[in-house]
Design a protein around this motif. Sequence first.
Motif, short mmCIF file in Angstrom:
data_model
loop_
_atom_site.label_atom_id
_atom_site.label_comp_id
_atom_site.label_asym_id
_atom_site.label_seq_id
_atom_site.Cartn_x
_atom_site.Cartn_y
_atom_site.Cartn_z
N CYS A 94 -10.97 -27.61 17.93
CA CYS A 94 -12.06 -27.72 16.96
C CYS A 94 -13.06 -28.83 17.33
N HIS A 112 -7.60 -31.16 16.29
CA HIS A 112 -6.67 -30.07 16.00
C HIS A 112 -7.02 -28.88 16.88
N ASN A 113 -5.98 -28.20 17.34
CA ASN A 113 -6.16 -27.01 18.16
C ASN A 113 -5.07 -26.01 17.80
N GLN A 114 -5.20 -24.76 18.26
CA GLN A 114 -4.28 -23.72 17.83
C GLN A 114 -4.43 -22.50 18.73
#
Lengths: 267, 267, 267, 267
Positions: free
Chosen positions: A154, A166-168
Amino acid sequence: MTSQAAATAIPDVQGSPDDRHIAIDKVGVKDVKHPFKLRTPEGGEIATVATISMYVSLPHHQKGTHMSRFMEVLGQHKDALRPDEVGAIAQEIRERLGACEAHLEIRFPYFITKHAPVTGAVGLLDCEAGFEVTATPTGVEMSMSVRAPATSLCPCSKEISARGAHNQRCDIEAQVWTTESIWIEELVEILESVASCPVYPVLKRADEKFVTEAAFDNPKFVEDTVRDLAMRLDKDDRIFKYRITSENYESIHNHNAYAEIAREKGN
Amino acid sequence: MTSQAAATAIPDVQGSPDDRHIAIDKVGVKDVKHPFKLRTPEGGEIATVATISMYVSLPHHQKGTHMSRFMEVLGQHKDALRPDEVGAIAQEIRERLGACEAHLEIRFPYFITKHAPVTGAVGLLDCEAGFEVTATPTGVEMSMSVRAPATSLCPCSKEISARGAHNQRCDIEAQVWTTESIWIEELVEILESVASCPVYPVLKRADEKFVTEAAFDNPKFVEDTVRDLAMRLDKDDRIFKYRITSENYESIHNHNAYAEIAREKGN
Amino acid sequence: MTSQAAATAIPDVQGSPDDRHIAIDKVGVKDVKHPFKLRTPEGGEIATVATISMYVSLPHHQKGTHMSRFMEVLGQHKDALRPDEVGAIAQEIRERLGACEAHLEIRFPYFITKHAPVTGAVGLLDCEAGFEVTATPTGVEMSMSVRAPATSLCPCSKEISARGAHNQRCDIEAQVWTTESIWIEELVEILESVASCPVYPVLKRADEKFVTEAAFDNPKFVEDTVRDLAMRLDKDDRIFKYRITSENYESIHNHNAYAEIAREKGN
Amino acid sequence: MTSQAAATAIPDVQGSPDDRHIAIDKVGVKDVKHPFKLRTPEGGEIATVATISMYVSLPHHQKGTHMSRFMEVLGQHKDALRPDEVGAIAQEIRERLGACEAHLEIRFPYFITKHAPVTGAVGLLDCEAGFEVTATPTGVEMSMSVRAPATSLCPCSKEISARGAHNQRCDIEAQVWTTESIWIEELVEILESVASCPVYPVLKRADEKFVTEAAFDNPKFVEDTVRDLAMRLDKDDRIFKYRITSENYESIHNHNAYAEIAREKGN
């Protein structure tokens, strides 16, 4: 009396006339599992399992379609169906069923051999691919879909935070209508190129360091992913129509972020 | 410094300009679970859990949408959302996000009190229902979907067999665009009326005898189900557009039979 | 003749004797959807939808169980079932079916009101909870399950990378056997406390900064999550047995990391 | 410096000691998709796609397992994994990870060539099969699971009704522990033999008449299905332990009937 003769003597309820004057857009069989085999660019072959739906249009004056014929056509490919047969099968179904239109929808997991970015450690990455075909008396229209997993990180989270971001995992999908066939592998590479970073089946520590930093250096909103993908597909003259989506399984929420663009070139 | 002031000082990455010149059709949050409450025709209330997706269109010059605002609007209805608020929420999202269009998709299980046909034994039948809403500056367009389970018994199997007939559970669904609101209960009754027989939560032996014979006396192909449903909806002046499907979980196959009709009246 | 009398005249096939000498461990109805209502610690109420399975043991000499009685018992709670009725219902089913044992399995989405950590922005977080009950002539044994989403951030990725760290949504679940009842809210808090950071329905920018940094400062392997959870539950004297799992939807892979610990205290 | 050397220089967080004194029952990777290839009794081969979970036990003094090694072992079989390699892979994982125990769970669709009972019309029936393996220092324990679709017709409905009988698709599953290997095809035949009738991919009218009458002449409660299956498996000396279930997708309800028997012979 042979069994064939016995079959002939049995009344054909589906073939009887219908007086409700209502045509049916699609009727057929849904979610049939069947082996599916594809050639790879390197000359090898990948065997997978497809989920297949097959429909025809039904004119208002006919009571029912003959469901078993869909499965008979498929049963002729019992070792495995192949992509270059899909158009011909749609036409065969159209003709065997005496229909104006036939539709096929095919989805299957597909495997890409991936080497880890630093150590080269090898493994298989599972994507999802598919074909949609419409056969009419004047020909066949076909699209290909590819859905690839990737990492999204992000930009906002990175910009505003003193450390980390944050990452996903995300799933990026493109359905494309093309003037010539494109390898699934090529489309997967395009999809991965617009993410923050590709995902890999095997990552040793040196690789994990690499992908962590690569994603951090390449933040993307879900909006960026679909826009960058649209730019890539806009420039590709083989593609005249597309529908693209990305879904981010947000690591800071229990819901997903989603974006979608559909475009027909020349419009 | 208050936290509000802190928030204001943080850069707004989403709000920055974008020069890729690519508008996004839909961007937002997908598959949010939320309580949902509906009035029943008897004046009671049914509480359920909805799965909600909320999207807006994004103009080419804006980098990102503000995802948290979707959830803030939903958070204002934290006890439960109601159907009559759905249109207003779509408009509120459109305005809060500064968008041209907003889309809402809502799906939820719904319960119908059913009495067994002979003994009257009571229980709840679970259906699935939903709303789709598009808000634009000129107003709101909304459709309702209802999916009901039922029994289908095959006319061909009955006709050709010396005894028995294969039958199975089917799911019949109607998405309707209407000039006035229709109770879910009413649409479920319409869907059940075109099947071979309704299904029930509780059936004592006298009821089981009744439904077995009722289905046997009323065989329906998947084609008959959607045609009879089309005839019912064609006659209903409140409905100006519909899309109907039926899926039969065939008891003699490991795949499903499926039919679909979409129609816009006046066309 | 009343319908009751008619029912009595119909042969009871299930009630006939069976001479295969094979007892059945579990027989009943699976995956029934039903309204479910729970009190909250604040004195309010949450209405949700449960998926319920109900089984009994069947002795070797009895041909079949009476499936409709399961649904009749459930039908008596047609407004909504409540947790404090679950044990009594298991006993009632055991008695109505004349069985030695009865088992109930209940799963439902549950909503927690969450305030964003900095701005306090409010929304509902969906978790999943459930009960498992076994009723015998000597009493009832019951466990509660709670599954909560959270963020996990990889300690290895953080340690070895020059910047950033991969993180992802995870699902942490605890099934607990207790000597006294515990609020779902309390168990969710315990589950969240062992993750890198909780997830939230609404996060404004100041909140997103907070959770990004909080997760970065609190890295956890999937092994750490279940171990820290085991330590918490080991210290809690109300809990005498547990089974805990965590599943991380890895952002750098297309597969999940998983860990599990089961423990019965005093063993 | 080679990439191997680079990897060595990076700290090994997982390999560091842990002082929480909590052993982990299972830790590893869940739901990996991978090609899987099986020989058929006729000497041919079936290629399919497996979903694989691989776990090891972790002693209390070790901080983390090395997740990438699971995928490396799998990556060595990137053309396809085979059933006769499954035990060796479990042992290899146990050794590569330095663990006391390793567990593998593998599930995949499998295809049976079926000829329609009267016309012999040919097609593929999809079942689901799997293996579960536990490797310890003293050896490997392995079970096979097969789940086959079939038709069940209700004895009560037939007995009490003047005409017809409700019937539906069911899924019958057996997990078996054996002293010698059994073909999936053989187990599917056993599962089909205890149903009211098998299901088929292609049925012409003469076949549909046949299966309709065959099911009507052979009614089975879900209790009968698992009992008759238990009797078959009890007599088979190759099988020393089993767990069997049947789930009927009731055509007169929106919920399923279910039965289960687990047995270890000699107990």
